[in-house]
Scaffold this active site. Structure first.
Site, short mmCIF file in Angstrom:
data_model
loop_
_atom_site.label_atom_id
_atom_site.label_comp_id
_atom_site.label_asym_id
_atom_site.label_seq_id
_atom_site.Cartn_x
_atom_site.Cartn_y
_atom_site.Cartn_z
N LYS A 156 38.69 36.77 36.56
CA LYS A 156 39.13 37.64 37.69
C LYS A 156 38.93 36.78 38.92
O LYS A 156 38.15 36.80 39.50
CB LYS A 156 38.05 38.82 37.81
N1 PMP Z 1 42.86 44.80 35.45
C1 PMP Z 1 42.75 44.30 36.60
C2 PMP Z 1 44.02 43.31 36.80
C3 PMP Z 1 41.78 44.84 37.40
O1 PMP Z 1 41.85 44.46 38.69
C4 PMP Z 1 41.00 45.65 37.02
C5 PMP Z 1 39.71 46.16 37.88
N2 PMP Z 1 38.78 45.08 37.84
C6 PMP Z 1 40.90 46.29 35.72
C7 PMP Z 1 41.97 45.81 34.75
C8 PMP Z 1 39.84 47.12 34.98
O2 PMP Z 1 38.62 46.36 34.91
P1 PMP Z 1 37.24 47.06 35.07
O3 PMP Z 1 37.21 48.22 34.39
O4 PMP Z 1 36.33 46.09 34.65
O5 PMP Z 1 36.94 47.54 36.56
#
Ligand code: PMP
Length: 308
Positions: A156
């Site tokens: 991320k």
């Molecule tokens: N994909 C992207 C590109 C994101 O930014 C997020 C948000 N963090 C998610 C998927 C979903 O991840 P999570 O459920 O861990 O927040």
């Protein structure tokens, strides 16, 4: 009030710093080369849902970029609890971010120190109740998610959000709420900030996160669906399959579970699957052990050190 002009404190490199004084230098490596890694977390009843999983993913994201955050997962978790408490928050959002600093300027981050900030603020879901009931309207993005040969998609990392930001802006300007992205093969991947599920023949289908974020909410929703005895299939999903789905919904920390009301001209009626999972999810996030990993949170293995 801008995000830099608020009351409260931010945890910055081990100290609780007044909100307006949490600054960095303009020659910070991360600002120029996109090397910051971050998380989005959510506070429910004073506790951060899946704090352990988010903190582990933060450390892992940095490792995928070949740097180490100089705090352990336990220290990051405690810092998060401390700063949430110091801001007196019972519900809201948390943004931890780690970045390479300003000791040297150039593409290489070698020689920079790594910093960490954790900023929590009061924020309920951004979606109106009406959007939640009717579903959001999405369009198809032009940019595609890159293959693992082109980018560390399980990290991320700030730099990888460039195409998300462009597509989200394009969607908003065209009157949509968000955009759905394909991957490099033309398969469905996710939206600009959330994962996607389709309901086909009564079961859940979701794209295999080959090189995009395997969301912590996504994993929680898969567990909840299986607990209800529903099938959950993780596989390649062609965009044409959107037309066969009885429901489509997105999952993410900020979004929680959001029904999709339309993909361009194709309309959906928000249905019982997303509704039931939303109710289950709202219970799950308030369970006493909600700070843990959950049943099936997966972490991408850290890449072999790039410099080795
Ligand atoms: N994909 C992207 C590109 C994101 O930014 C997020 C948000 N963090 C998610 C998927 C979903 O991840 P999570 O459920 O861990 O927040």
């Amino acid at each position: 009030m801008g995000m830099d002009d608020r009351d409260g404190v931010i945890w910055l490199d081990g100290k609780l710093v007044p909100w307006r004084e949490s600054r960095m230098h303009v020659l910070t490596h991360a600002l120029h080369y996109g090397s910051a890694v971050f998380e989005g977390e959510r506070i429910y009843d004073g506790r951060v849902f899946r704090l352990a999983a988010h903190s582990a993913r933060l450390i892992n994201s940095a490792r995928l970029l070949d740097y180490e955050i100089p705090w352990s997962r336990a220290q990051i978790e405690q810092a998060t609890r401390d700063v949430v408490k110091a801001n007196g928050l019972q519900s809201g959002y948390v943004r931890p971010i780690a970045w390479r600093g300003s000791e040297v300027m150039g593409v290489s981050g070698i020689g920079t120190t790594v910093h960490l900030a954790i900023a929590p603020w009061a924020q309920e879901g951004k979606l109106s109740v009406q959007a939640r009931d009717a579903g959001i309207n999405v369009t198809m993005a032009r940019y595609r998610r890159p293959s693992a040969d082109f980018a560390p998609g399980h990290a991320k990392v700030a730099g990888l959000y460039i195409i998300c930001g462009i597509e989200k802006d394009r969607a908003l300007k065209a009157g949509f709420d968000d955009a759905l992205m394909l991957d490099w093969k033309g398969d469905l991947s996710e939206s600009t900030g959330a994962n996607i599920f389709l309901v086909i023949d009564g079961g859940l289908v979701t794209p295999t996160p080959e090189n995009f974020l395997d969301g912590i909410t996504r994993r929680a929703v898969m567990d909840l669906a299986r607990k209800r005895g529903w099938t959950v299939e993780e596989r390649r999903v062609r965009p044409e399959e959107l037309a066969q789905a009885s429901e489509v919904f997105l999952t993410g920390t900020a979004a929680e579970i959001v029904p999709v009301g339309s993909v361009d001209d194709h309309r959906y009626q928000p249905g019982p699957v997303a509704r039931t999972l939303t109710a289950d999810f709202q219970k799950l996030v308030r369970e006493p052990d909600c700070e843990g990993f959950g049943e099936s949170t997966h972490l991408a293995p850290p890449a072999a050190p790039l410099a080795a």
